[in-house]
Design an enzyme around this catalytic site. Structure first.
Site, PDB file in Angstrom:
ATOM      1  N   LYS A  75     -10.377 138.721  46.925  1.00 19.84           N
ATOM      2  CA  LYS A  75     -11.829 138.626  47.505  1.00 19.84           C
ATOM      3  C   LYS A  75     -12.264 139.981  47.655  1.00 19.84           C
ATOM      4  O   LYS A  75     -11.327 141.045  47.274  1.00 19.84           O
ATOM      5  CB  LYS A  75     -11.848 137.906  48.651  1.00 19.84           C
ATOM      6  CG  LYS A  75     -11.553 136.476  48.730  1.00 19.84           C
ATOM      7  CD  LYS A  75     -12.080 135.908  49.951  1.00 19.84           C
ATOM      8  CE  LYS A  75     -11.520 136.194  51.446  1.00 19.84           C
ATOM      9  NZ  LYS A  75     -10.260 135.323  51.496  1.00 19.84           N
ATOM     10  N   THR A 138       1.196 137.138  37.245  1.00 30.84           N
ATOM     11  CA  THR A 138       0.936 135.906  37.822  1.00 30.84           C
ATOM     12  C   THR A 138       1.845 134.708  37.816  1.00 30.84           C
ATOM     13  O   THR A 138       2.603 134.675  36.828  1.00 30.84           O
ATOM     14  CB  THR A 138      -0.430 135.166  37.120  1.00 30.84           C
ATOM     15  OG1 THR A 138      -0.523 133.868  37.148  1.00 30.84           O
ATOM     16  CG2 THR A 138      -0.191 135.501  35.635  1.00 30.84           C
ATOM     17  N   ILE A 139       1.837 133.735  38.743  1.00 33.38           N
ATOM     18  CA  ILE A 139       2.970 132.697  38.560  1.00 33.38           C
ATOM     19  C   ILE A 139       2.584 131.981  37.565  1.00 33.38           C
ATOM     20  O   ILE A 139       3.368 131.151  37.082  1.00 33.38           O
ATOM     21  CB  ILE A 139       3.253 131.919  39.811  1.00 33.38           C
ATOM     22  CG1 ILE A 139       2.000 131.235  40.348  1.00 33.38           C
ATOM     23  CG2 ILE A 139       3.749 133.067  41.251  1.00 33.38           C
ATOM     24  CD1 ILE A 139       2.014 130.151  41.424  1.00 33.38           C
ATOM     25  N   ASP A 140       1.187 131.928  37.130  1.00 31.78           N
ATOM     26  CA  ASP A 140       0.887 130.853  36.272  1.00 31.78           C
ATOM     27  C   ASP A 140       1.289 131.013  34.867  1.00 31.78           C
ATOM     28  O   ASP A 140       1.314 130.324  34.090  1.00 31.78           O
ATOM     29  CB  ASP A 140      -0.699 130.796  36.244  1.00 31.78           C
ATOM     30  CG  ASP A 140      -1.164 130.227  37.407  1.00 31.78           C
ATOM     31  OD1 ASP A 140      -0.546 129.593  38.272  1.00 31.78           O
ATOM     32  OD2 ASP A 140      -2.286 130.427  37.825  1.00 31.78           O
ATOM     33  N   ARG A 175      11.392 104.619  43.712  1.00 28.23           N
ATOM     34  CA  ARG A 175      10.155 104.808  43.994  1.00 28.23           C
ATOM     35  C   ARG A 175       9.462 105.669  42.626  1.00 28.23           C
ATOM     36  O   ARG A 175      10.392 106.550  41.935  1.00 28.23           O
ATOM     37  CB  ARG A 175       9.766 105.726  45.145  1.00 28.23           C
ATOM     38  CG  ARG A 175       9.732 104.718  46.364  1.00 28.23           C
ATOM     39  CD  ARG A 175       9.601 105.662  47.486  1.00 28.23           C
ATOM     40  NE  ARG A 175       9.334 104.803  48.721  1.00 28.23           N
ATOM     41  CZ  ARG A 175       9.789 105.430  50.231  1.00 28.23           C
ATOM     42  NH1 ARG A 175      10.268 106.569  50.254  1.00 28.23           N
ATOM     43  NH2 ARG A 175       9.315 104.477  50.920  1.00 28.23           N
ATOM     44  N   GLU A 235      -2.070 121.308  39.103  1.00 30.37           N
ATOM     45  CA  GLU A 235      -3.359 120.881  39.758  1.00 30.37           C
ATOM     46  C   GLU A 235      -4.532 120.876  38.852  1.00 30.37           C
ATOM     47  O   GLU A 235      -5.594 120.091  39.129  1.00 30.37           O
ATOM     48  CB  GLU A 235      -3.461 121.876  40.663  1.00 30.37           C
ATOM     49  CG  GLU A 235      -3.636 123.202  40.328  1.00 30.37           C
ATOM     50  CD  GLU A 235      -3.552 124.499  41.203  1.00 30.37           C
ATOM     51  OE1 GLU A 235      -3.430 124.138  42.449  1.00 30.37           O
ATOM     52  OE2 GLU A 235      -3.488 125.448  40.756  1.00 30.37           O
ATOM     53  N   LEU A 283       4.227 127.267  48.446  1.00 28.03           N
ATOM     54  CA  LEU A 283       5.857 127.283  48.692  1.00 28.03           C
ATOM     55  C   LEU A 283       6.030 127.954  47.206  1.00 28.03           C
ATOM     56  O   LEU A 283       6.953 128.765  47.134  1.00 28.03           O
ATOM     57  CB  LEU A 283       6.239 125.991  48.483  1.00 28.03           C
ATOM     58  CG  LEU A 283       6.594 125.446  49.900  1.00 28.03           C
ATOM     59  CD1 LEU A 283       6.707 123.921  50.059  1.00 28.03           C
ATOM     60  CD2 LEU A 283       7.170 126.250  50.966  1.00 28.03           C
ATOM     61  N   ARG A 285       4.604 130.219  45.752  1.00 32.28           N
ATOM     62  CA  ARG A 285       4.090 131.820  45.537  1.00 32.28           C
ATOM     63  C   ARG A 285       5.039 132.444  46.305  1.00 32.28           C
ATOM     64  O   ARG A 285       4.861 133.717  46.320  1.00 32.28           O
ATOM     65  CB  ARG A 285       2.659 131.885  45.862  1.00 32.28           C
ATOM     66  CG  ARG A 285       1.661 131.282  44.911  1.00 32.28           C
ATOM     67  CD  ARG A 285       0.798 132.550  44.432  1.00 32.28           C
ATOM     68  NE  ARG A 285      -0.008 133.126  45.501  1.00 32.28           N
ATOM     69  CZ  ARG A 285      -1.292 132.894  45.790  1.00 32.28           C
ATOM     70  NH1 ARG A 285      -1.845 132.182  44.823  1.00 32.28           N
ATOM     71  NH2 ARG A 285      -1.636 133.375  46.563  1.00 32.28           N
TER      72      ARG A 285
END
Ligand code: F6P
Length: 358
Positions: A75, A138-140, A175, A235, A283, A285
């Site tokens: 920000k 970046t983790i991405d 499951r 996500e 978690l 990051r």
């Protein structure tokens, strides 16, 4: 007089940032330069400057620490990106303030460690007369012009650890387990984490899914006697007819989350299977960087200082074809590196009977 250089970490943090800072301090020492580290990303560049001296002592023993000893922010006054594809121009008045600090401190160059948005800001500073060298983070793993960014391997390791844990409990209870991971626009974490974690279904933003196809997969696995069905979902993934699960926040950015819960509910309704959802969140990051990220971060830090030493500015260090190189920052920003739906890894996964829900 020794050359003085600045360094800052900007945007979302990730494991490996401190490895870069440590390498920058050591390499600068090697070339007879001094380093100062700006606190809280570009905000530290606002007059009179908020910084600390980063020498070998100040950076000793930080390699294994997650986060960044300098602090960071996504920000503030220097946000150049508000969402995917959106671009905001930093007001000239703010750039002038940064340049004032830069000049008053007698800096020779600034190393900007950041992702797409932060490097866009770095580019604007560079276009306004401040020599900048970029380090991709970046983790991405969705930054263009580099095959990999540090932070990604640690995030994937976190996903795999979670998958291993979830797998045993899912199997005990027969499951369906849904693990939601980060990745707003690119599914690299889900794809790598899913494959390494033994996922049966991987859902990524680049391949819209069908809830009915996923339900069919679960029913079929049930018929074959599978004891569990493991799903990893990014996500930012969405169904063919649906929308991304995100909401806008004050900064104009979008915050993602909730698609795992929706898929879990739908699959339980459609198949009658006991289904549980786990959201891995930040978690991914935090924590200790993997060896891969420590080495990548260290080598990026070394190369960044070497570029300054050679007077190569407006460049970003990059990992390509098995070695560290450099590319113009302009090649890396304003476009995201996403998973190509027909890439070899996706095809391999399909051959190994991993479903993408399409
Ligand atoms: O860009 C990395 C990332 O981890 C995304 O995958 C995630 O959506 C986002 O940052 C979350 O950022 P924050 O919570 O820090 O705003």
């Amino acid at each position: 007089m020794k050359k003085k250089i600045g360094v800052l970490t900007s945007g979302g943090d990730c494991p490996g940032l401190n490895a870069v800072l440590r390498a920058v301090a050591r390499t600068a020492d090697h070339y007879g330069m001094e380093v100062i580290g700006f606190r809280e990303g570009f905000e530290g560049l606002l007059p009179p400057g908020d910084f600390l001296k980063l020498d070998r002592n100040a950076t000793a023993g930080i390699m294994h620490l997650g986060g960044t000893i300098l602090g960071t922010t996504n920000k503030g006054h220097f946000v150049a990106k508000v969402g995917a594809g959106d671009k905001a121009t930093i007001p000239q008045e703010i750039i002038n303030k940064a340049r004032q600090t830069f000049n008053e401190l007698g800096l020779h160059a600034v190393i900007v460690i950041g992702g797409d948005g932060s490097l866009s800001t770095g580019l604007q500073l560079s276009e306004n007369g401040m020599p900048v060298v970029g380090v991709p983070k970046t983790i991405d793993n969705d930054l263009e012009a580099t095959a990999i960014t540090f932070g990604f391997d640690s995030a994937v390791a976190c996903v795999v650890d979670a998958m291993d844990r979830l797998h045993t409990t899912a199997t005990s209870h027969r499951r369906v387990m849904v693990l939601e991971v980060m990745g707003r626009h690119a599914g690299w974490i889900a794809l790598y984490g899913g494959m390494a974690g033994g996922a049966d279904v991987i859902l990524i933003p680049e391949i819209p899914f069908s809830l009915e196809k996923i339900a069919q997969e679960v029913r079929q696995r049930d018929r074959f006697g599978a004891k569990s069905t493991m799903m990893v979902i990014a996500e930012g993934a969405s169904s063919r007819e649906g929308r991304q699960h995100r909401h806008s926040v004050a900064s104009g950015e979008y915050r993602f989350g909730g698609v795992g819960e929706m898929v879990g509910r739908e699959i339980a309704d459609r198949t009658g299977k006991d289904t549980r959802v786990c959201v891995l969140g930040h978690l991914q990051r935090g924590g200790t960087p993997t060896a891969v990220d420590r080495i990548l971060g260290t080598r990026f830090g070394i190369h960044a200082v070497e570029l300054i030493n050679q007077g190569k500015f407006g460049m970003m260090v990059s990992y390509m074809g098995n070695h560290i190189t450099e590319v113009p920052i302009t090649d890396a920003v304003n476009k995201l590196r996403r998973v190509a739906p027909d890439c070899q890894m996706v095809q391999d996964a399909r051959t190994a009977e991993i479903s993408f829900g399409d």
